[in-house]
Design a protein around this motif. Structure first.
Motif, PDB file in Angstrom:
ATOM      1  N   ASN A   1      -1.186  23.182 -30.341  1.00 40.54           N
ATOM      2  CA  ASN A   1      -2.119  23.372 -31.454  1.00 40.54           C
ATOM      3  C   ASN A   1      -1.428  23.011 -32.765  1.00 40.54           C
TER       4      ASN A   1
ATOM      5  N   THR B   1      -5.925  21.061 -34.582  1.00 36.98           N
ATOM      6  CA  THR B   1      -6.088  19.904 -33.693  1.00 36.98           C
ATOM      7  C   THR B   1      -5.140  20.054 -32.509  1.00 36.98           C
ATOM      8  N   ILE B   2      -5.641  19.846 -31.324  1.00 37.36           N
ATOM      9  CA  ILE B   2      -4.804  20.004 -30.135  1.00 37.36           C
ATOM     10  C   ILE B   2      -4.273  18.638 -29.702  1.00 37.36           C
TER      11      ILE B   2
ATOM     12  N   VAL C   1      -8.102  19.418 -22.080  1.00 37.58           N
ATOM     13  CA  VAL C   1      -8.327  19.507 -23.518  1.00 37.58           C
ATOM     14  C   VAL C   1      -9.730  19.010 -23.808  1.00 37.58           C
TER      15      VAL C   1
ATOM     16  N   LYS D   1     -13.314  19.144 -26.717  1.00 37.78           N
ATOM     17  CA  LYS D   1     -13.921  19.493 -27.996  1.00 37.78           C
ATOM     18  C   LYS D   1     -15.322  20.010 -27.708  1.00 37.78           C
TER      19      LYS D   1
ATOM     20  N   HIS E   1     -11.693  22.631 -30.965  1.00 33.71           N
ATOM     21  CA  HIS E   1     -10.898  22.191 -29.829  1.00 33.71           C
ATOM     22  C   HIS E   1     -10.451  23.377 -28.977  1.00 33.71           C
TER      23      HIS E   1
ATOM     24  N   SER F   1     -17.123  27.310 -22.666  1.00 34.79           N
ATOM     25  CA  SER F   1     -17.756  26.589 -23.773  1.00 34.79           C
ATOM     26  C   SER F   1     -19.213  27.020 -23.953  1.00 34.79           C
TER      27      SER F   1
ATOM     28  N   THR G   1      -6.701  27.874 -28.450  1.00 34.80           N
ATOM     29  CA  THR G   1      -7.702  27.514 -29.454  1.00 34.80           C
ATOM     30  C   THR G   1      -6.982  27.297 -30.785  1.00 34.80           C
TER      31      THR G   1
END
Length: 455
Positions: free
Chosen positions: A47, A51-52, A99, A101, A106, A146, A176
């Motif tokens: 992380n 942004t991952i 990974v 979105k 993300h 999700s 996260t």
């Protein structure tokens, strides 16, 4: 690994870095220490301010990552994964962490275990329009998570809703932009533990991954518990539903590193005790005891101490050969065993040998190892196994053969003894094995008994 072994599951490792150390490298060393749990693929997700960033590929940890890659993975928290495919094909797209979105940003997911209702959930989600990119259980968990996150205030609330729908085994890490979350299924079938170094927290499949990094072991994640780690420290949501635990007993027989401690039980000591019990249950007159490296060694030491028969180093193991079970033919697999294990003739020749191993699955490799000892001049070879006969397949994250290929399912012990060419054969009893893992936990031993804790 030998063709005659159960295949490992996976390993997970997570870092929430509140200090100044290198997050990616700490994660690298963590999954490197868990390499024994999976050798097909490796991955790290970091992380970086919401942004991952990630890297995952087929291969061993040291093959997937170098200094250039690790330097590019900057961030304050990370999760890593090593994989052996027990569900889903051995393909790059199935490598983890996953990974993705979604509506809230993300997220990365890493998972050890198998869901027993995966097909049912996948079909239901596909009917609702979900498109899957992989064939793994982990993507099913991510999809449920999700979807649940849209209706909840926090990711941990979404995970609570998701866990209500999951059946089977899962030790899970979720990354996260603001948190790292760990969760363990209500039966705690697969291991998961928490560590701390200075102000930073770590989560790992095994405590052995902490030791070389100077991380202090804190505790195991409890059955059904969700652990949330963020800038404010660690908190948890504990399951109100109390079920009888069912930790996989094969972690102590073979999977875990001997220097790991799981639920307060030292793996090495449990194997040593199993060897002592095996010597009581199946005594034999012999000149020397030897263990098949590596998971048979501690049991061999216990057997030697209890029986009074001296232990010798009967084999030299070549640690740089490939895994024998990926060879394309049985002839080449057996050649792979010859290349991996070489008997030390001076310790074997002219002697009655007790050979200790952790398990027999198909019997092919055991037969070859017995033959190696006899070719080295052993007068007799008495095989003792520190687990009961494996008769049933596992559905909780271990890649066992189909039941029709498990030799103990269709042969008696006498027939197996004859097939592998041993002078005698004895397996520890299930009662004896459970006695060797003394603790306050209950264990899943379905591969021996067929008594599955989750249908």
């Amino acid at each position: 690994m030998f063709d005659d072994k159960l295949k490992e599951e996976c390993g997970v490792f997570g870092v929430y870095n509140n200090d100044e150390f290198d997050t990616a490298r700490m994660t690298y060393y963590g999954i490197f220490a868990l390499q024994h749990r999976g050798q097909e693929s490796a991955g790290i997700a970091v992380n970086n301010q919401g942004t991952i960033l990630y890297r995952k590929e087929m291969g061993m940890v040291s093959e997937v990552f170098d200094d250039v890659v690790l330097d590019s993975l900057k961030g304050h928290s990370a999760i890593g994964h090593v994989r052996y495919s027990t569900c889903g094909d051995s393909l790059r797209e199935n490598a983890q962490p996953l990974v993705l979105k979604y509506t809230k940003g993300h997220m990365a997911v890493a998972h050890n275990g198998n869901l027993t209702n995966a097909n049912e959930i996948r079909s239901e989600l596909e009917e609702q329009g979900t498109i899957f990119q992989t064939t793994t259980d982990s993507e099913i968990i991510a999809a449920l998570l999700s979807k649940a996150r849209i209706k909840t205030n926090t990711i941990e609330e979404a995970l609570q809703e998701t866990m209500k729908k999951l059946k089977g085994a899962y030790s899970l890490l979720v990354l996260t932009p603001h948190k790292m979350i760990a969760a363990r299924d209500p039966l705690a079938i697969r291991p998961l533990c928490i560590g701390k170094k200075e102000n930073s927290y770590f989560v790992s499949s095994e405590s052995a991954a902490f030791d070389g990094l100077g991380i202090s072991f804190v505790r195991d994640v409890e059955p059904g518990e969700i652990v949330i780690i963020d800038g404010n420290g660690l908190r948890s949501i504990k399951s109100k539903e109390k079920k009888q635990s069912a930790l996989c007993v094969f972690e102590f027989v073979y999977f875990a590193r001997p220097d790991s401690v799981i639920e307060g039980i030292e793996v090495y000591n449990s194997r040593y005790e199993a060897g002592k019990i095996l010597a009581k249950e199946y005594p034999v007159e012999a000149d020397v005891v030897t263990g098949v490296p590596d998971s048979g060694l501690a049991a061999a030491q216990g057997f030697s101490v209890e029986s009074g028969i001296p232990m010798v180093g009967g084999f030299m193991k070549n640690r740089y050969t490939g895994r024998t079970f990926i060879q394309p033919s049985q002839e080449l697999r057996e050649l792979g065993v010859n290349m991996k294990l070489n008997p030390i003739k001076s310790q074997i020749e002219g002697k009655r040998v007790v050979m200790i191993d952790d398990s027999i699955v198909r019997g092919t490799t055991s037969r070859r190892i017995v033959q190696l000892l006899k070719d080295a001049g052993a007068k007799e070879v008495h095989v003792r196994i520190s687990s009961p006969p494996v008769k049933y397949s596992c559905y909780y994250g271990v890649d066992t053969a189909e039941r029709k290929h498990l030799v103990a399912n269709y042969m008696s012990i006498e027939e197996i003894c004859d097939m592998i060419g041993a002078d005698s054969l004895g397996y520890i009893t299930e009662k004896g094995l459970l006695e060797s893992v003394k603790g306050n936990f209950n264990f899943c031993s379905a591969c021996f008994s067929g008594d599955y804790p989750v249908k």
